[in-house]
Design a protein around this motif. Structure first.
Motif, PDB file in Angstrom:
ATOM      1  N   GLY A  72      -0.093   3.138   3.817  1.00 25.27           N
ATOM      2  CA  GLY A  72       0.507   2.921   2.508  1.00 25.27           C
ATOM      3  C   GLY A  72       0.152   1.584   1.876  1.00 25.27           C
ATOM      4  N   PRO A  73       0.299   0.448   2.597  1.00 23.71           N
ATOM      5  CA  PRO A  73      -0.070  -0.846   1.995  1.00 23.71           C
ATOM      6  C   PRO A  73      -1.541  -0.921   1.593  1.00 23.71           C
ATOM      7  CG  PRO A  73       1.269  -1.164   3.960  1.00 23.71           C
ATOM      8  CD  PRO A  73       0.910   0.291   3.922  1.00 23.71           C
ATOM      9  N   LEU A  74      -2.425  -0.264   2.370  1.00 23.59           N
ATOM     10  CA  LEU A  74      -3.847  -0.273   2.031  1.00 23.59           C
ATOM     11  C   LEU A  74      -4.112   0.598   0.811  1.00 23.59           C
ATOM     12  CD1 LEU A  74      -6.702  -1.144   2.791  1.00 23.59           C
ATOM     13  CD2 LEU A  74      -6.824   0.793   4.355  1.00 23.59           C
ATOM     14  N   LEU A  75      -3.494   1.762   0.751  1.00 24.60           N
ATOM     15  CA  LEU A  75      -3.682   2.652  -0.395  1.00 24.60           C
ATOM     16  C   LEU A  75      -3.171   2.010  -1.671  1.00 24.60           C
ATOM     17  CD1 LEU A  75      -4.584   5.470  -1.323  1.00 24.60           C
ATOM     18  CD2 LEU A  75      -2.283   6.299  -0.799  1.00 24.60           C
ATOM     19  N   ASP A  76      -2.141   1.175  -1.567  1.00 20.56           N
ATOM     20  CA  ASP A  76      -1.577   0.509  -2.741  1.00 20.56           C
ATOM     21  C   ASP A  76      -2.560  -0.459  -3.379  1.00 20.56           C
ATOM     22  OD1 ASP A  76       0.747  -0.104  -4.460  1.00 20.56           O
ATOM     23  OD2 ASP A  76       0.627  -2.080  -3.513  1.00 20.56           O
ATOM     24  N   ARG A  77      -3.530  -0.928  -2.626  1.00 20.97           N
ATOM     25  CA  ARG A  77      -4.509  -1.876  -3.153  1.00 20.97           C
ATOM     26  C   ARG A  77      -5.754  -1.197  -3.715  1.00 20.97           C
ATOM     27  NH1 ARG A  77      -1.309  -4.301   0.350  1.00 20.97           N
ATOM     28  NH2 ARG A  77      -1.082  -6.570   0.369  1.00 20.97           N
ATOM     29  N   LEU A  78      -5.809   0.123  -3.638  1.00 23.13           N
ATOM     30  CA  LEU A  78      -6.988   0.869  -4.055  1.00 23.13           C
ATOM     31  C   LEU A  78      -6.724   1.618  -5.346  1.00 23.13           C
ATOM     32  CD1 LEU A  78      -7.928   2.407  -0.578  1.00 23.13           C
ATOM     33  CD2 LEU A  78      -8.886   0.345  -1.614  1.00 23.13           C
ATOM     34  N   GLU A  79      -7.747   1.707  -6.180  1.00 20.41           N
ATOM     35  CA  GLU A  79      -7.702   2.543  -7.374  1.00 20.41           C
ATOM     36  C   GLU A  79      -8.432   3.846  -7.041  1.00 20.41           C
ATOM     37  OE1 GLU A  79      -9.395   2.595 -11.950  1.00 20.41           O
ATOM     38  OE2 GLU A  79      -9.117   0.671 -10.930  1.00 20.41           O
ATOM     39  N   VAL A  80      -7.662   4.904  -6.807  1.00 20.89           N
ATOM     40  CA  VAL A  80      -8.224   6.163  -6.335  1.00 20.89           C
ATOM     41  C   VAL A  80      -8.915   6.891  -7.485  1.00 20.89           C
ATOM     42  CG1 VAL A  80      -7.704   8.414  -5.341  1.00 20.89           C
ATOM     43  CG2 VAL A  80      -6.537   6.371  -4.492  1.00 20.89           C
ATOM     44  N   VAL A  81     -10.165   7.270  -7.263  1.00 23.58           N
ATOM     45  CA  VAL A  81     -10.934   8.091  -8.200  1.00 23.58           C
ATOM     46  C   VAL A  81     -11.238   9.401  -7.488  1.00 23.58           C
ATOM     47  CG1 VAL A  81     -13.017   8.277  -9.588  1.00 23.58           C
ATOM     48  CG2 VAL A  81     -11.929   6.047  -9.284  1.00 23.58           C
ATOM     49  N   GLN A  82     -10.657  10.481  -7.988  1.00 24.30           N
ATOM     50  CA  GLN A  82     -10.768  11.768  -7.309  1.00 24.30           C
ATOM     51  C   GLN A  82     -12.091  12.448  -7.637  1.00 24.30           C
ATOM     52  OE1 GLN A  82      -8.001  12.652  -5.342  1.00 24.30           O
ATOM     53  NE2 GLN A  82      -9.385  14.152  -4.418  1.00 24.30           N
ATOM     54  N   PHE A  83     -12.812  12.861  -6.614  1.00 25.19           N
ATOM     55  CA  PHE A  83     -14.034  13.649  -6.763  1.00 25.19           C
ATOM     56  C   PHE A  83     -13.689  15.108  -6.512  1.00 25.19           C
ATOM     57  CE2 PHE A  83     -16.067   9.717  -6.830  1.00 25.19           C
ATOM     58  CZ  PHE A  83     -17.440   9.840  -6.972  1.00 25.19           C
ATOM     59  N   SER A  84     -13.884  15.928  -7.506  1.00 25.51           N
ATOM     60  CA  SER A  84     -13.623  17.351  -7.342  1.00 25.51           C
ATOM     61  C   SER A  84     -14.892  18.060  -6.885  1.00 25.51           C
ATOM     62  CB  SER A  84     -13.130  17.960  -8.656  1.00 25.51           C
ATOM     63  OG  SER A  84     -11.943  17.335  -9.092  1.00 25.51           O
ATOM     64  N   GLY A  85     -14.709  19.265  -6.370  1.00 27.78           N
ATOM     65  CA  GLY A  85     -15.860  20.066  -5.992  1.00 27.78           C
ATOM     66  C   GLY A  85     -16.630  20.527  -7.216  1.00 27.78           C
ATOM     67  N   ALA A 102      -6.394  -5.274   8.733  1.00 26.38           N
ATOM     68  CA  ALA A 102      -7.272  -6.409   8.443  1.00 26.38           C
ATOM     69  C   ALA A 102      -7.955  -6.247   7.088  1.00 26.38           C
ATOM     70  CB  ALA A 102      -8.327  -6.546   9.542  1.00 26.38           C
ATOM     71  N   MET A 103      -8.015  -4.994   6.584  1.00 26.88           N
ATOM     72  CA  MET A 103      -8.626  -4.761   5.279  1.00 26.88           C
ATOM     73  C   MET A 103      -7.741  -5.226   4.135  1.00 26.88           C
ATOM     74  SD  MET A 103     -11.552  -3.288   5.946  1.00 26.88           S
ATOM     75  CE  MET A 103     -11.959  -2.783   4.300  1.00 26.88           C
ATOM     76  N   LEU A 104      -6.454  -5.469   4.407  1.00 30.23           N
ATOM     77  CA  LEU A 104      -5.524  -5.798   3.320  1.00 30.23           C
ATOM     78  C   LEU A 104      -5.958  -7.062   2.583  1.00 30.23           C
ATOM     79  CD1 LEU A 104      -2.066  -4.999   4.953  1.00 30.23           C
ATOM     80  CD2 LEU A 104      -3.460  -3.572   3.469  1.00 30.23           C
ATOM     81  N   GLU A 105      -6.292  -8.112   3.337  1.00 29.91           N
ATOM     82  CA  GLU A 105      -6.702  -9.355   2.690  1.00 29.91           C
ATOM     83  C   GLU A 105      -8.045  -9.193   1.985  1.00 29.91           C
ATOM     84  OE1 GLU A 105      -7.710 -14.049   3.749  1.00 29.91           O
ATOM     85  OE2 GLU A 105      -7.090 -12.670   5.335  1.00 29.91           O
ATOM     86  N   ILE A 106      -8.931  -8.404   2.574  1.00 34.79           N
ATOM     87  CA  ILE A 106     -10.253  -8.218   1.989  1.00 34.79           C
ATOM     88  C   ILE A 106     -10.164  -7.503   0.646  1.00 34.79           C
ATOM     89  CG2 ILE A 106     -12.492  -7.093   2.325  1.00 34.79           C
ATOM     90  CD1 ILE A 106     -12.041  -7.436   5.346  1.00 34.79           C
ATOM     91  N   LEU A 107      -9.267  -6.516   0.534  1.00 33.31           N
ATOM     92  CA  LEU A 107      -9.208  -5.659  -0.643  1.00 33.31           C
ATOM     93  C   LEU A 107      -8.094  -6.031  -1.613  1.00 33.31           C
ATOM     94  CD1 LEU A 107      -9.861  -2.186   1.023  1.00 33.31           C
ATOM     95  CD2 LEU A 107     -11.483  -3.737  -0.040  1.00 33.31           C
ATOM     96  N   ASP A 108      -7.375  -7.089  -1.354  1.00 36.41           N
ATOM     97  CA  ASP A 108      -6.305  -7.500  -2.268  1.00 36.41           C
ATOM     98  C   ASP A 108      -6.856  -8.503  -3.273  1.00 36.41           C
ATOM     99  OD1 ASP A 108      -4.058  -8.294  -3.602  1.00 36.41           O
ATOM    100  OD2 ASP A 108      -2.828  -8.517  -1.806  1.00 36.41           O
ATOM    101  N   PRO A 109      -6.895  -8.174  -4.577  1.00 31.82           N
ATOM    102  CA  PRO A 109      -7.438  -9.109  -5.574  1.00 31.82           C
ATOM    103  C   PRO A 109      -6.695 -10.431  -5.639  1.00 31.82           C
ATOM    104  CG  PRO A 109      -7.210  -6.895  -6.498  1.00 31.82           C
ATOM    105  CD  PRO A 109      -6.514  -6.877  -5.174  1.00 31.82           C
ATOM    106  N   GLU A 110      -5.441 -10.446  -5.181  1.00 28.10           N
ATOM    107  CA  GLU A 110      -4.673 -11.687  -5.196  1.00 28.10           C
ATOM    108  C   GLU A 110      -5.011 -12.589  -4.014  1.00 28.10           C
ATOM    109  OE1 GLU A 110      -2.826 -12.506  -7.699  1.00 28.10           O
ATOM    110  OE2 GLU A 110      -3.181 -10.593  -8.705  1.00 28.10           O
ATOM    111  N   GLN A 111      -5.675 -12.053  -2.999  1.00 28.03           N
ATOM    112  CA  GLN A 111      -5.955 -12.842  -1.796  1.00 28.03           C
ATOM    113  C   GLN A 111      -7.434 -13.064  -1.527  1.00 28.03           C
ATOM    114  OE1 GLN A 111      -3.626 -11.726   1.763  1.00 28.03           O
ATOM    115  NE2 GLN A 111      -2.597 -10.187   0.509  1.00 28.03           N
ATOM    116  N   ASN A 112      -8.280 -12.113  -1.942  1.00 25.88           N
ATOM    117  CA  ASN A 112      -9.654 -12.188  -1.459  1.00 25.88           C
ATOM    118  C   ASN A 112     -10.490 -13.278  -2.126  1.00 25.88           C
ATOM    119  OD1 ASN A 112     -10.230 -11.073  -3.953  1.00 25.88           O
ATOM    120  ND2 ASN A 112     -10.865  -9.079  -3.139  1.00 25.88           N
TER     121      ASN A 112
END
Length: 675
Positions: free
Chosen positions: A372-385, A331-341
């Motif tokens: 996978g489809p949800l991760l594809d819509r996210l821009e991952v910013v890695q936080f290191s220790g 259900a998050m796919l539509e919320i987080l997709d810039p082409e749909q939300n």
């Protein structure tokens, strides 16, 4: 388009007992929403207030009226002030800080960009006059004598609006309109002609022109036409908010960075935890056909913040559950997709709501559990220790003052020396972040608060150093292995990554008489067992080159053990360490204990790259390793770490096993390829 007051006044009946129509007029709702509200109010007026349908309709109308359809906050586009917010509230942000400032920089460029116009006319006087008039309006204006020149300009830059004559040599205005729409479909066109007819006007509007003006041109009409054509420019260039996903171990400041982003942008902040989310309807809302129905969490949150462009944090996204009621992650796919939300439809509202201006920030401890489809819509910013130095800085600047104030230790402040904080970091915490560190500082502050209450200010007047911290907090809770100088046969020092950060481990190997088995102990996972098999196979196939007896495996068992057997271990990064321990055992040469290794091994002896380089090198620094051996493919990770941590141990980058053996076991064929 908004629902105008005069359009609502006509159907209004003489009485409005609920007062909803007046609220509707004041709300300036979009046209579609206003029509839906009016329809629902009319239905309510024909319904007895005692029946359930009346309360359902009333709740629906009040929900629509309470939503921020048009309310937004203006972004603060001062990059200097945004940088000060981050630097004043956080330490060790690195790429996170840069990513947010880059986002702000793009918005600043869009806001400062002048609207660009292109005037196309074969009459020099007409071109000059139009250019003068429109330039005085603040537009950036270029001119062209015909359609071919206009197309050449379009190939070099983008224009928001083109004002073109219809009758021109070589390429007329209609041909230019058709050709330009293929290369610049977002550009608006205004056609101007002295031969205006109904047929040409209809043809121009069908082809894509937004206005059709006849000569002689009325300058006021021209200004209004250009202004009208550029109305959509703001939305077109309002850079869509990115969908950021902060990924990192617990306690590294993901949530607090989200709050800092909201403060830097001047937006409102809302945090929603997804850890307990099991039902898809909680996100998408319930159908309003029964009593008790309500919108989903997203719409309810926007109603509570009162604007449609907040910073919205979706916390613990990797903890979303799934059961028979649906999969909330999907259900998050539509919320987080810039082409749909931009046209998100909540089941309760049953009409689109624009979420494109919401800055969504998701947080997760890892991406492994994200679909996978949800991760594809996210821009991952890695936080290191954080490194030990960064933890000390954070504790000194933020954690300690906050805890001292929280425990009433302000008149005067007790003196906590840096050495006390360093001891707490090393011996009382074992984490990548600083959450546990703050708990231990709070525990120390409670001890000091009781001492001050019992004995007055004099009881805590002496500075608290390393020994004082140990007295207050009791015996050390954690110990970390050190890479000690010297060497042992069959033992190699390795570097591993865990959820609490990097650690030093020791790989031990021994040989005994037996049927020729490889024994692996230490609670090892499947990948780690395969690494040991690969290391043994490589040594057996290259025994002569490595100085090992060809029949070393006949009549003997080899036992490989990694201590701390109560802790599960797995991952593709111990192959190089295991190979070094085995070669040390089989050649009788001691391996240097103060050289820490990390790298995976291939069957032909290549050293493959690993992850978690930052945490592993910091563990080597904490364990006082004299040298670190890593794969040459991780050179970029090492250089990135050098920019933030100055006193790194020497790092040797190797491409083959023989190069690592030359460093750890002494002189051997092959030398380190890079240092």
């Amino acid at each position: 388009m908004f629902f105008r007051k005069q359009e609502l006044e006509a159907p209004v009946p003489p009485a409005d007992p609920t007062g909803l129509r007046e609220k509707c007029r004041q709300a300036e709702l979009p046209e579609a929403v206003g029509i839906a509200v009016e329809s629902e109010i009319s239905r309510m007026e024909k319904t007895d207030a005692a029946v359930a349908e009346y309360s359902i309709g009333l709740n629906y109308v009040e929900t629509l009226l309470s939503l921020p359809w048009n309310a937004v906050t203006q972004d603060n586009l001062d990059l200097g002030q945004a940088a000060e917010v981050f630097d004043g509230s956080h330490a060790g942000l690195g790429q996170v800080r840069e990513r947010v400032l880059e986002h702000l920089a793009s918005r600043v460029l869009h806001s400062k960009r002048q609207a660009s116009l292109l005037i196309v006319d074969d009459e020099p006087i007409a071109r000059s006059n139009l250019r003068h008039v429109l330039a005085r309006e603040g537009y950036a204006v270029e001119v062209a004598a015909n359609g071919e020149e206009a197309m050449a300009l379009l190939a070099r830059q983008e224009f928001d609006c083109i004002v073109t004559d219809l009758k021109m040599d070589r390429m007329d205005g209609m041909q230019l309109l058709e050709a330009a729409r293929a290369v610049a479909p977002e550009t608006k066109f205004i056609l101007v002609t002295g031969y205006a007819t109904v047929d040409t006007a209809v043809q121009a509007l069908k082809t894509g022109a937004v206005h059709y003006l006849s000569k002689p041109i009325d300058l006021g009409e021209l200004r209004e036409a250009v202004r009208s054509a550029l109305l959509s420019r703001t939305h077109r260039y309002s850079n869509r908010s990115p969908i950021l996903c902060f990924v990192g171990p617990p306690g590294v400041g993901k949530t607090s960075v989200g709050k800092a982003i909201a403060e830097a942008l001047g937006r409102r902040f809302y945090r929603m935890s997804l850890a307990d989310l099991r039902d898809e309807a909680e996100l998408r809302g319930h159908r309003r056909t029964y009593v008790g129905a309500m919108p989903g969490r997203i719409i309810q949150a926007l109603r509570s913040v009162g604007v449609r462009n907040p910073v919205f944090m979706l916390d613990e996204m990797d903890k979303i559950g799934q059961d028979v009621k649906g999969d909330p992650a999907m259900a998050m796919l539509e919320i987080l997709d810039p082409e749909q939300n931009a046209r998100y439809v909540d089941r309760y509202l049953e009409m689109p709501f624009d979420l494109s201006e919401v800055l969504f920030i998701a947080t997760a401890n890892g991406v492994e559990r994200l679909a996978g489809p949800l991760l594809d819509r996210l821009e991952v910013v890695q936080f290191s220790g954080y490194s030990e130095g960064e933890k000390l800085d954070i504790a000194t600047r933020f954690l300690l003052p906050r805890q001292l104030r929280g425990h009433g230790l302000t008149s005067p402040y007790p003196t906590i020396l840096p050495e006390a904080l360093v001891r707490i970091i090393r011996e009382y915490t074992n984490e990548s972040g600083v959450r546990g560190l703050e708990r231990e500082i709070a525990r120390m502050c409670r001890k000091l608060a009781r001492l001050r209450l019992d004995g007055g200010a004099e009881a805590v007047a002496a500075p608290v150093g390393s020994e004082g911290a140990a007295v207050l907090l009791g015996p050390a809770r954690f110990r970390h292995d050190d890479a000690k100088a010297g060497g042992l046969v069959g033992t190699a020092t390795g570097l591993v990554w865990s959820e609490t950060g990097g650690e030093i481990i020791f790989v031990e190997a021994t040989r005994m008489r037996g049927p020729g088995q490889l024994i692996l102990t230490g609670s090892l996972g499947g990948v780690l067992k395969e690494s040991a098999q690969i290391a043994l196979s490589f040594i057996r196939s290259n025994a002569g080159t490595l100085g090992v007896e060809l029949d070393f495996f006949e009549g003997h068992d080899i036992h490989i053990h990694i201590p701390a057997g109560g802790i599960a271990k797995d991952g593709p990064s111990a192959g190089l360490t295991i190979a070094v321990a085995l070669v040390s055992l089989l050649t009788g040469r001691p391996a240097r204990s103060d050289v820490a290794l990390s790298g995976e091994l291939s069957l032909v002896g290549r050293v493959l790259p690993v992850s978690g380089v930052r945490e592993k090198i910091l563990a080597a620094l904490r364990g006082r390793a004299a040298m670190v051996v890593l794969p040459v493919a991780n050179a970029a990770d090492v250089e990135a770490l050098r920019e933030s941590v100055a006193d790194l141990p020497p790092v040797v980058l190797v491409e083959r096993v023989e190069q690592a053996l030359a460093v750890v076991l002494g002189s051997q064929e092959g030398a380190p390829c890079t240092e």
